[in-house]
Motif scaffolding. Structure first.
Motif, short mmCIF file in Angstrom:
data_model
loop_
_atom_site.label_atom_id
_atom_site.label_comp_id
_atom_site.label_asym_id
_atom_site.label_seq_id
_atom_site.Cartn_x
_atom_site.Cartn_y
_atom_site.Cartn_z
N ALA A 14 25.67 -13.66 -50.03
CA ALA A 14 26.92 -13.08 -49.52
C ALA A 14 26.60 -11.88 -48.63
O ALA A 14 25.70 -11.10 -48.92
N VAL A 15 27.33 -11.78 -47.52
CA VAL A 15 27.19 -10.67 -46.59
C VAL A 15 28.59 -10.11 -46.36
O VAL A 15 29.54 -10.87 -46.16
N GLU A 16 28.72 -8.79 -46.41
CA GLU A 16 30.03 -8.17 -46.23
C GLU A 16 30.12 -7.51 -44.86
O GLU A 16 29.16 -6.91 -44.37
N PHE A 17 31.30 -7.66 -44.25
CA PHE A 17 31.60 -7.05 -42.96
C PHE A 17 32.97 -6.40 -43.01
O PHE A 17 33.84 -6.79 -43.79
N PHE A 18 33.16 -5.42 -42.14
CA PHE A 18 34.46 -4.80 -41.95
C PHE A 18 35.14 -5.49 -40.78
O PHE A 18 34.53 -5.64 -39.72
N VAL A 19 36.38 -5.90 -40.96
CA VAL A 19 37.13 -6.56 -39.89
C VAL A 19 37.77 -5.48 -39.03
O VAL A 19 38.61 -4.71 -39.49
N LEU A 20 37.35 -5.43 -37.76
CA LEU A 20 37.91 -4.46 -36.83
C LEU A 20 39.17 -4.98 -36.17
O LEU A 20 40.11 -4.23 -35.92
N GLU A 21 39.19 -6.28 -35.86
CA GLU A 21 40.33 -6.87 -35.17
C GLU A 21 40.26 -8.38 -35.26
O GLU A 21 39.18 -8.95 -35.45
N GLN A 22 41.41 -9.02 -35.12
CA GLN A 22 41.52 -10.48 -35.07
C GLN A 22 42.38 -10.83 -33.88
O GLN A 22 43.35 -10.13 -33.57
N THR A 23 42.03 -11.93 -33.20
CA THR A 23 42.83 -12.37 -32.07
C THR A 23 42.71 -13.88 -31.92
O THR A 23 41.84 -14.50 -32.52
N ALA A 24 43.59 -14.44 -31.11
CA ALA A 24 43.53 -15.86 -30.78
C ALA A 24 43.44 -16.00 -29.26
O ALA A 24 44.17 -15.34 -28.53
N VAL A 71 35.92 -13.17 -24.78
CA VAL A 71 36.53 -12.70 -26.02
C VAL A 71 36.28 -11.21 -26.22
O VAL A 71 37.16 -10.49 -26.68
N SER A 72 35.10 -10.73 -25.84
CA SER A 72 34.83 -9.29 -26.00
C SER A 72 35.75 -8.46 -25.12
O SER A 72 36.17 -7.37 -25.51
N LYS A 73 36.11 -8.97 -23.94
CA LYS A 73 37.06 -8.25 -23.07
C LYS A 73 38.43 -8.16 -23.74
O LYS A 73 39.11 -7.14 -23.65
N VAL A 74 38.83 -9.22 -24.42
CA VAL A 74 40.11 -9.22 -25.13
C VAL A 74 40.08 -8.16 -26.24
O VAL A 74 41.02 -7.38 -26.39
N PHE A 75 38.99 -8.12 -26.99
CA PHE A 75 38.87 -7.14 -28.07
C PHE A 75 38.84 -5.71 -27.51
O PHE A 75 39.43 -4.80 -28.10
N GLU A 76 38.17 -5.50 -26.39
CA GLU A 76 38.14 -4.16 -25.79
C GLU A 76 39.53 -3.70 -25.37
O GLU A 76 39.88 -2.54 -25.49
N GLU A 77 40.37 -4.64 -24.88
CA GLU A 77 41.74 -4.30 -24.52
C GLU A 77 42.58 -4.00 -25.75
O GLU A 77 43.42 -3.10 -25.73
N LEU A 78 42.37 -4.76 -26.83
CA LEU A 78 43.12 -4.54 -28.06
C LEU A 78 42.74 -3.22 -28.73
O LEU A 78 43.58 -2.54 -29.30
N LEU A 79 41.47 -2.89 -28.67
CA LEU A 79 40.95 -1.66 -29.27
C LEU A 79 40.56 -0.71 -28.14
O LEU A 79 39.40 -0.66 -27.74
N GLU A 80 41.50 0.03 -27.65
CA GLU A 80 41.31 0.85 -26.45
C GLU A 80 40.15 1.83 -26.55
O GLU A 80 39.53 2.16 -25.56
N ASP A 81 39.83 2.31 -27.74
CA ASP A 81 38.77 3.30 -27.90
C ASP A 81 37.42 2.70 -28.26
O ASP A 81 36.50 3.41 -28.66
N VAL A 82 37.26 1.38 -28.09
CA VAL A 82 36.03 0.70 -28.44
C VAL A 82 35.37 0.15 -27.18
O VAL A 82 36.02 -0.45 -26.34
#
Length: 86
Positions: A14-24, A71-82
């Motif tokens: 088992a490996v644990e991760f923190f979920v920063l964001e989810q998108t479709a 997909v990384s561009k989408v996440f960068e837009e969703l998380l403005e400070d990332v």
């Protein structure tokens, strides 16, 4: 921040991760996860590859460069400070 556990198929570990964001994107579900919730963390973009009616979700690391960049561009837009560096 939500923490989830993934089971590695080959080893059963088992490996644990923190979920920063989810998108479709284009009907596919993606998660942006990190190994730490502090500072500069190692991040992965995971794609849900499970069947529609499956009880358990199956996620695979996105390795295709074109898909990863889109997909990384989408996440960068969703998380403005990332800022996602590859």
């Amino acid at each position: 921040m939500e923490k989830i556990s993934f089971e590695i198929e080959d080893t059963g570990d088992a490996v644990e991760f923190f979920v920063l964001e989810q998108t479709a994107v284009n009907g596919e579900t993606y998660l942006l996860v990190a190994d730490s919730q502090d500072g500069d963390a190692e991040c992965l973009i995971l794609k849900d590859t499970s069947e529609k009616d499956a009880q358990d979700s199956v996620y695979e690391i996105v390795e295709d460069d074109t898909e990863l960049q889109a997909v990384s561009k989408v996440f960068e837009e969703l998380l403005e400070d990332v800022d996602i560096e590859m």
